[in-house]
Motif scaffolding. Structure first.
Motif, PDB file in Angstrom:
ATOM      1  N   UNK A  38     -35.767 105.433  53.281  1.00 50.26           N
ATOM      2  CA  UNK A  38     -34.550 104.650  53.128  1.00 50.26           C
ATOM      3  C   UNK A  38     -33.328 105.421  53.586  1.00 50.26           C
ATOM      4  N   UNK A  39     -33.443 106.747  53.667  1.00 49.23           N
ATOM      5  CA  UNK A  39     -32.275 107.534  54.055  1.00 49.23           C
ATOM      6  C   UNK A  39     -32.670 108.791  54.826  1.00 49.23           C
ATOM      7  N   UNK A  98     -37.109  92.643  46.543  1.00 55.56           N
ATOM      8  CA  UNK A  98     -37.615  92.827  47.910  1.00 55.56           C
ATOM      9  C   UNK A  98     -38.802  93.778  47.915  1.00 55.56           C
ATOM     10  N   UNK A 100     -38.884  97.031  48.334  1.00 56.54           N
ATOM     11  CA  UNK A 100     -38.857  98.210  49.206  1.00 56.54           C
ATOM     12  C   UNK A 100     -38.705  99.500  48.409  1.00 56.54           C
ATOM     13  N   UNK A 134     -31.245  98.188  45.578  1.00 56.70           N
ATOM     14  CA  UNK A 134     -30.069  97.380  45.892  1.00 56.70           C
ATOM     15  C   UNK A 134     -30.232  95.942  45.402  1.00 56.70           C
ATOM     16  N   UNK A 135     -31.423  95.591  44.915  1.00 59.55           N
ATOM     17  CA  UNK A 135     -31.687  94.188  44.583  1.00 59.55           C
ATOM     18  C   UNK A 135     -31.627  93.874  43.096  1.00 59.55           C
TER      19      UNK A 135
ATOM     20  N   UNK B 185     -26.243  98.187  52.808  1.00 60.07           N
ATOM     21  CA  UNK B 185     -27.127  99.217  52.263  1.00 60.07           C
ATOM     22  C   UNK B 185     -28.391  98.638  51.625  1.00 60.07           C
ATOM     23  N   UNK B 187     -32.089  98.770  51.050  1.00 62.02           N
ATOM     24  CA  UNK B 187     -32.785 100.065  51.082  1.00 62.02           C
ATOM     25  C   UNK B 187     -33.733 100.143  52.289  1.00 62.02           C
ATOM     26  N   UNK B 188     -34.218  99.003  52.747  1.00 60.92           N
ATOM     27  CA  UNK B 188     -34.956  99.039  54.018  1.00 60.92           C
ATOM     28  C   UNK B 188     -33.960  98.959  55.165  1.00 60.92           C
ATOM     29  N   UNK B 189     -33.931  99.946  56.033  1.00 61.30           N
ATOM     30  CA  UNK B 189     -33.090  99.798  57.221  1.00 61.30           C
ATOM     31  C   UNK B 189     -33.739  98.779  58.169  1.00 61.30           C
ATOM     32  N   UNK B 236     -36.919  94.067  53.510  1.00 57.55           N
ATOM     33  CA  UNK B 236     -36.525  94.807  52.314  1.00 57.55           C
ATOM     34  C   UNK B 236     -35.057  94.674  51.995  1.00 57.55           C
ATOM     35  N   UNK B 237     -34.647  93.443  51.683  1.00 56.48           N
ATOM     36  CA  UNK B 237     -33.247  93.172  51.348  1.00 56.48           C
ATOM     37  C   UNK B 237     -32.444  92.889  52.598  1.00 56.48           C
ATOM     38  N   UNK B 268     -31.013 105.512  58.690  1.00 55.95           N
ATOM     39  CA  UNK B 268     -29.884 105.107  57.841  1.00 55.95           C
ATOM     40  C   UNK B 268     -28.563 105.405  58.545  1.00 55.95           C
TER      41      UNK B 268
END
Ligand code: FES
Ligand code: FES
Lengths: 156, 757
Positions: A38-39, A98, A100, A134-135, B185, B187-189, B236-237, B268
């Motif tokens: 994710x980052x 979601x 993720x 984030x969800x 943001x 979480x899944x890019x 993912x969102x 990201x």
């Protein structure tokens, strides 16, 4: 390099591996795509796996560090058809939107429950602070961990 | 045996199992051995003229298969969701507008090779004059960013006699509010895969809008729409961030040229640097009320920066004007909203489309008016709340589904208790309780925005729903199946689903504007009614009874003591050669808005909501917590209460992040600079569902995706104002701003003390 480690209880012996790549990229390259990126910098926890029972950000960990150790990923939580109590609880509590962040959340929560089978809310919060979602707004995730902790222990 | 009603049943989320086992493949999980990896070379600076782009060394790098530039785009190199302003090239043509623009696309056997090759590209840029201040962008002689000038869009709403109202007012408050640019943001890019199959370019990617993607991709490649197939990968969102088409364009271009499977994932960093943001707005408000606290006037001048591209800007601009006066009866309204091109990061859709911004302003004004009048902020809102039959600022007459008063009343116990607690607070912790209220028009503003859906039943009576509605985690898969099942009398768990595939499903439009429950929900309901009609007709023929006298569900048909198993019914249809399927099409009734006055019917219905937040500030450190939020939402009807509550809880925390910490600047390279709430920031949330049975919604349902977030930041702002004794007008209410307010407060106190001594 030659890399030997245990992955979800299975012995892995991999020749010619690039040990400098992250453990996350190694795992995903092997088809274990349950661990997510994710980052890539240790901020989101989507890549969380267990290394000898401790939760780590696999995006930051060089694959070589897995040498001779036990790695566990979300793919190893269920035993055949039977889900891990945390997986069940995440479904029951509606902690998955979601989905993720879910694998990372589950792994951080697994590490927590293996250390503290009956954690308080403060411990749950502390254990999951490195996992961003984030969800959901987190409330149902906390609820899921509480629920899993209250379930009868699983026979290994 | 007939089924109990499945409306209001909290059925488990579809797709949950594969999400807890790690088996679910998201857009970023699709790479297969042998796939080519794509990497976009981005300008890194801009605006600039491309003096030289030498890709020879990159092309020669081992493992590189191709390098594409704008010259390789066979069709129209402009994408964008709003048909009138498709202004975004996916690869720069001669110039870059900002650092995030891509100039070349590299396809290689590995991502490592693609990245290494990118470093060998020789890109020489000659800086062009830039404009970063949106006010200056409108001045004569400003560098031209938009192809047709820098004013991107303008909208007006005018009702009543604003000037006259001002003269009659008992209280008038004027304030300017500003908001930050925010990042989705998810979480899944962004991620996906594309390949060439049977003469088609097939793209499977995270997206909120597969059918629109197909349209723009076909245009980009100069193909008919049938030449492109888009499949929504598990996503993912989104939150609006996966409505724009960037990555899909790269995937399609490379797959079309190379006829090989290609994959691409944004890091990201790339996702932050190169995709849309929420618009930061400057909102100058003048609001007035009479002695009883009845609102007389709302005047709003709204101005915002769209950055280098239009994206959803026009939709945000219009929606902000339409919602400027909030969920209240305001007889005199004058709202003017403008968006301007600059060389900053571009803005687009993000959960709420401009309404979270204007809600900070209209709610701030409510609090300030209440304070001036000595009214309680809750009473002030109840006095003014839009009720069934009232007229909105655009002159739309509301139907029966307008439950704001019930939402506000539902907050009362929490609000009252927290107020009492806050009043007792002393010492280090300053406490306050704030309120936020909102309304939100469901669907796209003042335009046709249809959805279609198809239902099919096989010979065994298995039902399959085909919908183009993208699922992002919010639960539309579950809810749409519930609607189909309930309409037909089938158990929802047995409904199979094919979703988001332009080759197999009909266009449902975007998953945005909180529209899928209402609009796709209606389409699904119509399809189910059609299918039911087919079955009833057959049953009527076999049972010799009129269709209206027949009871029908998944077990079969019954009338006047006679029963007919489902299998017989279906066999009968099969023998007649009838395919047991039906399509439902639904387009919400709206009218265009008058360009001068903004009058018209922009939406079929509105969601209403109110939230209360308890805020706690550490007077020494400025650290701020929001321990409790109560969130009451009029959703028409909760098809799946747990899914509704889940949306509310997630929205509140996103709204909290917006309130306290979220601000995108080009320095935000990753999530350690762009902070979003963690579990430690999350309040205890009490979700409260209010039902008002919408006349036109499927089983009375409206929508909740965006409304969930909108009232939170205003409620936090109100709580902070009370805790600090002064209002902050600039969001986010960051630690620095809160500290500054605390210092200011101390200074004022000192001055008072000195004056008194
Ligand atoms: S991907 Fe490892 S922490 Fe985010
Ligand atoms: S469920 Fe989507 S990020 Fe957590």
């Amino acid at each position: 390099m030659r890399l030997r480690f245990s992955l979800n209880g299975q012995a892995m012996d991999l020749a010619d591996m690039d040990g400098s790549q992250s453990l996350l990229s190694l795992l995903r390259g092997l088809g274990f795509t349950g661990s997510k990126e994710g980052c890539g910098v240790g901020e989101c926890g989507a890549c969380t796996v267990l290394l000898d029972g401790l939760s780590v950000d696999s995006c930051l960990l060089p694959a070589a560090k897995a040498q001779g150790r036990a790695v566990r990923t979300v793919e190893g939580l269920a035993q055949g058809e039977s889900l891990h109590p945390l997986q069940e609880a995440f479904l029951e509590a509606g902690a998955v939107q979601c989905g993720y962040c879910t694998p990372g959340m589950l792994m951080s929560a697994t590490a927590l429950l293996e250390r503290h089978p009956r954690p308080g809310d403060a411990e749950i919060t502390e254990a999951l602070e490195g996992n961003l979602c984030r969800c959901t707004g987190y409330q149902d995730i906390i609820e899921a961990v509480r629920l899993a902790a209250a379930k009868p222990e699983r026979k290994p | 045996m007939s089924l109990p009603s499945q409306v209001g049943l909290s059925l488990a989320r579809r797709g949950g199992l594969e999400r807890v086992t790690g088996a679910c493949l998201f857009g970023v999980d699709l790479a297969q051995p042998g796939d080519l990896h794509l990497f976009a070379l981005r300008a890194g600076s801009g605006p600039a003229r491309i003096q030289r782009l030498d890709l020879a060394a990159a092309r020669a790098y081992p493992g590189v298969v191709a390098v594409f530039t704008a010259a390789d785009i066979p069709g129209i190199n402009r994408v964008g969701i709003i048909a009138k302003v498709k202004d975004q090239p996916i690869l720069a043509e001669g110039q870059t507008r900002y650092p995030g623009d891509a100039v070349a696309l590299i396809a290689a056997e590995s991502l490592t090779a693609a990245r290494a090759a990118a470093r060998l590209a020789r890109l020489e840029l000659e800086p062009l004059p830039a404009v970063s201040d949106p006010r200056q962008a409108l001045l004569p002689g400003a560098p031209k960013v938009g192809e047709a000038g820098n004013l991107l869009w303008e909208a007006r709403v005018r009702k009543g006699d604003p000037d006259g109202a001002l003269a009659r007012a008992a209280v008038v408050v004027t304030n300017t509010y500003t908001t930050s640019k925010a990042e989705h943001a998810a979480i899944e890019p962004e991620g996906g895969r594309a390949w060439w199959q049977d003469g088609l370019v097939v793209v499977r990617a995270s997206t909120q809008n597969p059918h629109h993607d197909r349209h723009d991709l076909a245009r980009l490649l100069g193909l008919p729409e049938e030449g492109v197939r888009v499949i929504q990968a598990e996503t993912g969102g989104g939150f609006g961030g996966k409505l724009d088409l960037g990555l899909q364009g790269f995937l399609a271009l490379a797959a079309w040229h190379l006829k090989r499977p290609v994959v691409m994932t944004y890091t990201r960093e790339e996702s932050l640097a190169a995709t849309a943001k929420r618009h930061g707005l400057v909102m100058e408000y003048t609001s007035a009320a009479d002695e009883q606290g009845r609102l007389l006037l709302c005047q709003a001048e709204i101005f915002g920066d769209s950055g280098v591209y239009a994206s959803y800007g026009p939709a945000v601009c219009v929606r902000a004007a339409v919602h400027a006066s909030g969920p209240y009866r305001v007889p005199h309204v004058e709202a003017h909203s403008r968006l301007v091109y600059t060389n900053n990061a571009w803005c687009g859709a993000m959960r709420g489309f401009g309404v979270p911004q204007v809600a900070l302003a209209h709610e701030g004004q409510m609090d300030e008016l209440a304070q001036r009048l000595g009214l309680d902020p809750l009473e002030m809102r109840i006095i003014n709340a839009l009720r069934p039959g009232d007229e909105t600022a655009t002159g739309q007459r509301l139907g029966r589904s307008a439950g704001l008063v019930q939402c506000l009343e539902a907050l009362r116990p929490h609000y009252g208790q927290w107020r009492r607690e806050a009043a007792r607070s002393e010492g280090q912790y300053l406490r306050g309780v704030g309120l936020g209220a909102m309304f939100y028009g469901i669907g796209n503003t003042a335009m046709s925005n249809p959805a279609s859906a198809r239902l099919e039943m096989d010979a065994e009576g298995r039902l399959c729903l085909f919908t183009g509605a993208a699922e992002l985690g919010q639960g539309s898969d579950t809810v749409l199946c519930q609607i189909a099942a309930e309409t037909l009398g089938w158990p929802a768990q047995d409904v199979r689903l094919v979703r988001g595939d332009t080759a197999r499903t009909l266009n449902a439009g975007a998953t945005s504007a909180s529209r899928q429950t209402f609009i796709s929900g209606n389409a699904v309901q119509l399809a189910a009614q059609g299918l039911r009609g087919l079955l009833l007709e057959q049953a009527a023929a076999l049972l010799g009874a009129p269709p209206q006298d027949i009871a029908l569900d998944h077990g079969g048909a019954r009338a006047a003591g006679k029963g007919l198993p489902l299998a017989d019914l279906l066999r009968g249809l099969q023998e007649r050669g009838v395919v047991v399927q039906a399509v439902g099409d639904y387009d919400p009734p709206t009218t265009p808005l008058d360009p001068a006055s903004g009058q018209g019917v922009p939406y079929p219905t509105y969601a209403f909501a109110a939230q209360a937040a308890l805020v706690e500030v550490d007077a020494d450190s400025g650290l701020t917590r929001v321990p409790q939020v109560a969130a009451a939402h009029d959703v028409g009807r909760a098809m799946n209460p747990r899914a509704v509550e889940a949306q509310i809880k997630g929205g509140v925390v996103m709204g909290l992040g917006y309130a306290l910490m979220e601000e995108y600047t080009p320095r935000c390279s990753n999530l350690h600079q762009y902070h979003i709430p963690t579990i430690a920031d999350a309040p205890r949330i009490v979700p409260i569902i209010v039902e008002s049975d919408d006349e036109a919604g499927p089983f009375g349902a409206k929508g909740v995706g965006e409304p969930a977030l909108i009232p939170t930041a205003p409620a936090v702002a109100g709580g902070l104002a009370q805790a600090l004794g002064r209002r902050l007008f600039d969001q986010p209410f960051s630690l620095e701003r809160i500290m500054a307010a605390l210092m200011e407060g101390r200074k004022t106190e000192r001055q008072k003390d000195e004056a008194g001594s």
